[in-house]
Design an enzyme around this catalytic site. Structure first.
Site, PDB file in Angstrom:
ATOM      1  N   GLY A  10       0.849  -1.205   0.022  1.00 57.22           N
ATOM      2  CA  GLY A  10      -0.148  -0.052  -0.170  1.00 57.22           C
ATOM      3  C   GLY A  10       1.047   1.319   0.091  1.00 57.22           C
ATOM      4  O   GLY A  10       0.506   2.258  -0.594  1.00 57.22           O
ATOM      5  N   CYS A  11       1.995   1.174   0.757  1.00 58.66           N
ATOM      6  CA  CYS A  11       2.584   2.413   0.641  1.00 58.66           C
ATOM      7  C   CYS A  11       3.460   2.772  -0.702  1.00 58.66           C
ATOM      8  O   CYS A  11       3.826   3.901  -0.800  1.00 58.66           O
ATOM      9  CB  CYS A  11       3.718   2.442   1.721  1.00 58.66           C
ATOM     10  SG  CYS A  11       2.984   2.281   3.312  1.00 58.66           S
ATOM     11  N   THR A  12       3.903   1.526  -1.161  1.00 57.52           N
ATOM     12  CA  THR A  12       4.573   1.824  -2.533  1.00 57.52           C
ATOM     13  C   THR A  12       3.512   2.215  -3.546  1.00 57.52           C
ATOM     14  O   THR A  12       3.866   3.042  -4.123  1.00 57.52           O
ATOM     15  CB  THR A  12       5.113   0.412  -2.799  1.00 57.52           C
ATOM     16  OG1 THR A  12       6.105  -0.014  -1.884  1.00 57.52           O
ATOM     17  CG2 THR A  12       5.674   0.371  -4.341  1.00 57.52           C
ATOM     18  N   ALA A  50       3.042   6.153  -2.598  1.00 58.39           N
ATOM     19  CA  ALA A  50       4.075   6.799  -3.036  1.00 58.39           C
ATOM     20  C   ALA A  50       4.252   6.986  -4.485  1.00 58.39           C
ATOM     21  O   ALA A  50       4.731   7.904  -5.165  1.00 58.39           O
ATOM     22  CB  ALA A  50       5.483   6.017  -2.411  1.00 58.39           C
TER      23      ALA A  50
END
Length: 182
Positions: free
Chosen positions: A70-72, A75
């Site tokens: 999710g963070c990738t 970002a």
């Protein structure tokens, strides 16, 4: 009857335990209209002070962990939209409790060129009411704050969807900037 009373008692105790465990890290997020809490944190390319961005729109987004799915996605979307943020005189600052070294590796691997800030002491995530517990570890919750050029918080997002969040923030900037120009 006895079973029902026991069940209700157990359910009540469970509710109390759950509410206390969820609030163990949760704090109130700063309210819209308040001054954004100041901070100075290291990034993958030097120290960043929020006060240095007065006069610009700032998107401060908190995220749980470098190099996770999710963070990738989140970002990558912020990276893809960097020209649109520049058009709006806005900068994006990502904050997690990961280290500077982790941020450097994440940026190198994913081609990210905006600043990711390392809040290893968890001070800023707490000031912004953006902490959560995951498997017994305190990490940053997926929250975002839009700060106007005067340093006021003008929009707060909690528990965001990383797939569509950058587009959501860009639309909010359009709306906020249109309102500010009137």
């Amino acid at each position: 009857m006895r079973f029902r009373v026991t069940f209700l008692l157990v359910a009540f105790v469970a509710l109390i335990v759950i509410s206390h465990s969820n609030s163990a890290f949760a704090a109130d997020t700063p309210a819209v209209g308040t001054t954004a809490p100041e901070f100075s944190l290291p990034s993958q390319d030097g120290n960043v002070d929020l006060k240095d961005y007065r006069g610009k729109w700032v998107v401060v987004y908190f995220y749980p962990k470098d190099q996770t799915q999710g963070c990738t996605i989140e970002a990558h979307n912020f990276q893809r939209d960097q020209p649109q943020y520049a058009d709006r005189h806005a900068i994006v600052l990502g904050v997690s409790v990961d280290t500077v070294e982790s941020h450097k590796a994440f940026c190198a691997k994913e081609g990210l060129n905006f600043k990711l800030l390392a809040d290893t002491e968890h001070k800023v995530v707490k000031e912004y009411g953006s902490t959560m517990s995951y498997k017994g570890v305190e990490i940053a919750a997926r929250n975002t704050f839009i700060v106007d050029p005067e340093g006021k918080i003008v929009r707060v997002y909690t528990n965001v969807d990383p797939n569509k969040h950058s587009a959501e923030v860009l639309a909010a900037l359009d709306e906020l900037q249109k309102g500010a120009s009137k």
